[in-house]
Scaffold this motif. Structure first.
Motif, PDB file in Angstrom:
ATOM      1  N   ARG A  81       0.823  -1.219   0.000  1.00  0.00           N
ATOM      2  CA  ARG A  81       0.000   0.000   0.000  1.00  0.00           C
ATOM      3  C   ARG A  81       0.850   1.260   0.000  1.00  0.00           C
ATOM      4  NH1 ARG A  81      -4.497  -1.726   4.292  1.00  0.00           N
ATOM      5  NH2 ARG A  81      -5.758  -2.973   2.890  1.00  0.00           N
ATOM      6  N   SER A  82       2.076   1.147   0.488  1.00  0.00           N
ATOM      7  CA  SER A  82       2.973   2.303   0.535  1.00  0.00           C
ATOM      8  C   SER A  82       3.330   2.821  -0.861  1.00  0.00           C
ATOM      9  CB  SER A  82       4.244   1.956   1.305  1.00  0.00           C
ATOM     10  OG  SER A  82       4.926   0.897   0.663  1.00  0.00           O
ATOM     11  N   LEU A  83       3.030   2.046  -1.897  1.00  0.00           N
ATOM     12  CA  LEU A  83       3.275   2.508  -3.266  1.00  0.00           C
ATOM     13  C   LEU A  83       2.285   3.599  -3.663  1.00  0.00           C
ATOM     14  CD1 LEU A  83       3.985  -0.904  -5.034  1.00  0.00           C
ATOM     15  CD2 LEU A  83       5.648   0.783  -4.257  1.00  0.00           C
ATOM     16  N   ALA A  84       1.258   3.782  -2.854  1.00  0.00           N
ATOM     17  CA  ALA A  84       0.258   4.850  -3.042  1.00  0.00           C
ATOM     18  C   ALA A  84      -0.450   4.774  -4.392  1.00  0.00           C
ATOM     19  CB  ALA A  84       0.906   6.215  -2.829  1.00  0.00           C
ATOM     20  N   LEU A  85      -0.827   3.568  -4.786  1.00  0.00           N
ATOM     21  CA  LEU A  85      -1.594   3.347  -6.012  1.00  0.00           C
ATOM     22  C   LEU A  85      -2.854   2.577  -5.660  1.00  0.00           C
ATOM     23  CD1 LEU A  85       1.163   2.179  -8.501  1.00  0.00           C
ATOM     24  CD2 LEU A  85      -0.059   4.346  -8.547  1.00  0.00           C
ATOM     25  N   PRO A  86      -3.915   2.742  -6.456  1.00  0.00           N
ATOM     26  CA  PRO A  86      -5.089   1.911  -6.237  1.00  0.00           C
ATOM     27  C   PRO A  86      -4.722   0.440  -6.447  1.00  0.00           C
ATOM     28  CG  PRO A  86      -5.584   3.685  -7.779  1.00  0.00           C
ATOM     29  CD  PRO A  86      -4.104   3.704  -7.549  1.00  0.00           C
ATOM     30  N   ILE A  87      -5.214  -0.421  -5.555  1.00  0.00           N
ATOM     31  CA  ILE A  87      -4.972  -1.858  -5.643  1.00  0.00           C
ATOM     32  C   ILE A  87      -6.315  -2.552  -5.783  1.00  0.00           C
ATOM     33  CG2 ILE A  87      -4.126  -3.909  -4.440  1.00  0.00           C
ATOM     34  CD1 ILE A  87      -2.065  -2.103  -3.063  1.00  0.00           C
ATOM     35  N   TYR A  88      -6.422  -3.400  -6.797  1.00  0.00           N
ATOM     36  CA  TYR A  88      -7.636  -4.166  -7.051  1.00  0.00           C
ATOM     37  C   TYR A  88      -7.295  -5.646  -6.997  1.00  0.00           C
ATOM     38  CZ  TYR A  88      -8.991   0.369  -8.905  1.00  0.00           C
ATOM     39  OH  TYR A  88      -9.231   1.709  -9.044  1.00  0.00           O
ATOM     40  N   PHE A  89      -8.267  -6.465  -6.618  1.00  0.00           N
ATOM     41  CA  PHE A  89      -8.086  -7.908  -6.608  1.00  0.00           C
ATOM     42  C   PHE A  89      -8.863  -8.526  -7.763  1.00  0.00           C
ATOM     43  CE2 PHE A  89      -7.384  -6.866  -2.105  1.00  0.00           C
ATOM     44  CZ  PHE A  89      -6.155  -7.479  -1.920  1.00  0.00           C
ATOM     45  N   GLN A  90      -8.287  -9.583  -8.355  1.00  0.00           N
ATOM     46  CA  GLN A  90      -8.954 -10.333  -9.418  1.00  0.00           C
ATOM     47  C   GLN A  90      -9.063 -11.786  -8.983  1.00  0.00           C
ATOM     48  OE1 GLN A  90     -10.339  -9.418 -12.454  1.00  0.00           O
ATOM     49  NE2 GLN A  90     -10.998 -11.551 -12.426  1.00  0.00           N
ATOM     50  N   ASP A  91     -10.268 -12.301  -8.930  1.00  0.00           N
ATOM     51  CA  ASP A  91     -10.510 -13.697  -8.571  1.00  0.00           C
ATOM     52  C   ASP A  91      -9.809 -14.592  -9.596  1.00  0.00           C
ATOM     53  OD1 ASP A  91     -11.527 -16.226  -8.031  1.00  0.00           O
ATOM     54  OD2 ASP A  91     -13.603 -15.560  -7.912  1.00  0.00           O
ATOM     55  N   GLU A  92      -8.957 -15.475  -9.114  1.00  0.00           N
ATOM     56  CA  GLU A  92      -8.188 -16.354 -10.008  1.00  0.00           C
ATOM     57  C   GLU A  92      -8.816 -17.726 -10.202  1.00  0.00           C
ATOM     58  OE1 GLU A  92      -3.551 -15.157  -9.546  1.00  0.00           O
ATOM     59  OE2 GLU A  92      -4.338 -16.621  -8.150  1.00  0.00           O
ATOM     60  N   ARG A  93      -9.961 -17.974  -9.599  1.00  0.00           N
ATOM     61  CA  ARG A  93     -10.550 -19.310  -9.744  1.00  0.00           C
ATOM     62  C   ARG A  93     -10.681 -19.683 -11.207  1.00  0.00           C
ATOM     63  NH1 ARG A  93     -15.841 -18.895  -6.200  1.00  0.00           N
ATOM     64  NH2 ARG A  93     -15.449 -16.721  -6.649  1.00  0.00           N
ATOM     65  N   LEU A  94     -10.200 -20.858 -11.537  1.00  0.00           N
ATOM     66  CA  LEU A  94     -10.293 -21.449 -12.882  1.00  0.00           C
ATOM     67  C   LEU A  94      -9.561 -20.666 -13.964  1.00  0.00           C
ATOM     68  CD1 LEU A  94     -14.032 -22.589 -12.782  1.00  0.00           C
ATOM     69  CD2 LEU A  94     -12.004 -23.959 -12.304  1.00  0.00           C
ATOM     70  N   SER A  95      -8.709 -19.714 -13.592  1.00  0.00           N
ATOM     71  CA  SER A  95      -8.006 -18.943 -14.629  1.00  0.00           C
ATOM     72  C   SER A  95      -7.053 -19.820 -15.436  1.00  0.00           C
ATOM     73  CB  SER A  95      -7.265 -17.751 -14.018  1.00  0.00           C
ATOM     74  OG  SER A  95      -6.309 -18.182 -13.070  1.00  0.00           O
ATOM     75  N   SER A  96      -6.358 -20.743 -14.793  1.00  0.00           N
ATOM     76  CA  SER A  96      -5.460 -21.645 -15.519  1.00  0.00           C
ATOM     77  C   SER A  96      -6.253 -22.564 -16.432  1.00  0.00           C
ATOM     78  CB  SER A  96      -4.632 -22.488 -14.546  1.00  0.00           C
ATOM     79  OG  SER A  96      -3.768 -21.671 -13.812  1.00  0.00           O
ATOM     80  N   HIS A  97      -7.379 -23.057 -15.939  1.00  0.00           N
ATOM     81  CA  HIS A  97      -8.237 -23.929 -16.743  1.00  0.00           C
ATOM     82  C   HIS A  97      -8.751 -23.178 -17.979  1.00  0.00           C
ATOM     83  CE1 HIS A  97     -11.160 -27.008 -17.719  1.00  0.00           C
ATOM     84  NE2 HIS A  97     -12.089 -26.074 -17.768  1.00  0.00           N
ATOM     85  N   SER A  98      -9.186 -21.933 -17.787  1.00  0.00           N
ATOM     86  CA  SER A  98      -9.689 -21.131 -18.912  1.00  0.00           C
ATOM     87  C   SER A  98      -8.599 -20.867 -19.936  1.00  0.00           C
ATOM     88  CB  SER A  98     -10.242 -19.799 -18.403  1.00  0.00           C
ATOM     89  OG  SER A  98     -11.367 -20.011 -17.602  1.00  0.00           O
ATOM     90  N   ALA A  99      -7.389 -20.594 -19.462  1.00  0.00           N
ATOM     91  CA  ALA A  99      -6.275 -20.324 -20.379  1.00  0.00           C
ATOM     92  C   ALA A  99      -5.946 -21.562 -21.208  1.00  0.00           C
ATOM     93  CB  ALA A  99      -5.058 -19.861 -19.597  1.00  0.00           C
ATOM     94  N   LYS A 100      -5.899 -22.727 -20.560  1.00  0.00           N
ATOM     95  CA  LYS A 100      -5.617 -23.963 -21.288  1.00  0.00           C
ATOM     96  C   LYS A 100      -6.696 -24.248 -22.312  1.00  0.00           C
ATOM     97  CE  LYS A 100      -3.069 -26.182 -17.567  1.00  0.00           C
ATOM     98  NZ  LYS A 100      -3.112 -27.194 -16.507  1.00  0.00           N
ATOM     99  N   LYS A 101      -7.952 -24.070 -21.929  1.00  0.00           N
ATOM    100  CA  LYS A 101      -9.074 -24.317 -22.839  1.00  0.00           C
ATOM    101  C   LYS A 101      -8.988 -23.403 -24.054  1.00  0.00           C
ATOM    102  CE  LYS A 101     -14.096 -24.460 -22.992  1.00  0.00           C
ATOM    103  NZ  LYS A 101     -15.344 -24.224 -22.264  1.00  0.00           N
ATOM    104  N   SER A 102      -8.641 -22.155 -23.815  1.00  0.00           N
ATOM    105  CA  SER A 102      -8.519 -21.178 -24.903  1.00  0.00           C
ATOM    106  C   SER A 102      -7.402 -21.575 -25.870  1.00  0.00           C
ATOM    107  CB  SER A 102      -8.245 -19.797 -24.315  1.00  0.00           C
ATOM    108  OG  SER A 102      -8.118 -18.851 -25.332  1.00  0.00           O
ATOM    109  N   LEU A 103      -6.276 -22.044 -25.325  1.00  0.00           N
ATOM    110  CA  LEU A 103      -5.165 -22.468 -26.180  1.00  0.00           C
ATOM    111  C   LEU A 103      -5.544 -23.689 -27.015  1.00  0.00           C
ATOM    112  CD1 LEU A 103      -2.108 -22.025 -23.813  1.00  0.00           C
ATOM    113  CD2 LEU A 103      -2.589 -20.746 -25.907  1.00  0.00           C
ATOM    114  N   VAL A 104      -6.256 -24.631 -26.407  1.00  0.00           N
ATOM    115  CA  VAL A 104      -6.684 -25.824 -27.129  1.00  0.00           C
ATOM    116  C   VAL A 104      -7.624 -25.446 -28.264  1.00  0.00           C
ATOM    117  CG1 VAL A 104      -8.058 -27.942 -26.934  1.00  0.00           C
ATOM    118  CG2 VAL A 104      -6.318 -27.437 -25.228  1.00  0.00           C
ATOM    119  N   GLU A 105      -8.543 -24.523 -28.009  1.00  0.00           N
ATOM    120  CA  GLU A 105      -9.496 -24.103 -29.029  1.00  0.00           C
ATOM    121  C   GLU A 105      -8.807 -23.403 -30.204  1.00  0.00           C
ATOM    122  OE1 GLU A 105     -12.425 -21.777 -26.998  1.00  0.00           O
ATOM    123  OE2 GLU A 105     -13.350 -23.525 -26.069  1.00  0.00           O
ATOM    124  N   GLN A 106      -7.708 -22.707 -29.912  1.00  0.00           N
ATOM    125  CA  GLN A 106      -7.002 -22.008 -30.983  1.00  0.00           C
ATOM    126  C   GLN A 106      -6.215 -22.989 -31.818  1.00  0.00           C
ATOM    127  OE1 GLN A 106      -4.657 -18.870 -29.277  1.00  0.00           O
ATOM    128  NE2 GLN A 106      -6.432 -17.740 -28.630  1.00  0.00           N
TER     129      GLN A 106
END
Length: 106
Positions: A81-106
């Protein structure tokens, strides 16, 4: 300004920095896990690349519960927080699964 994505892991910290238009990201990997070293590196990137905000991947359990790693990541966010920038969180659930699926589809 740019967006800095942070994937805080126990062995490595992954960074992804957007271009000024926030279209494409470039990745970096940090092997230091001590918060002070990471904070120092993040500060360098923030200043040099004119970062406007930070997005941190939040590892939430598949059923939506907080895990040990979720708590560790939240503590890391408090440390930078000392960097004095807005910090946001992104839910990572299934992100690896989605990335793999996307690569397979391509």
């Amino acid at each position: 300004g740019r967006v800095l994505g942070v994937d805080y892991g126990s062995a490595r910290v992954g960074l992804a920095l957007s271009d000024p238009q926030r279209i494409i990201g470039r990745h970096y990997v940090l092997s230091q896990t001590m918060v002070l070293d990471i904070k120092k590196k993040l500060l360098e990137v923030v200043k040099k690349k004119k970062v406007a905000c930070i997005v941190i991947g939040l590892p939430i359990g598949l059923k939506g519960q907080e895990t040990i790693q979720t708590k560790i990541v939240r503590e890391f966010a408090k440390e930078i927080r000392s960097l004095a920038l807005p910090i946001y969180f992104q839910d990572e659930r299934l992100s690896s699964h989605s990335a793999k699926k996307s690569l397979v589809e391509q």
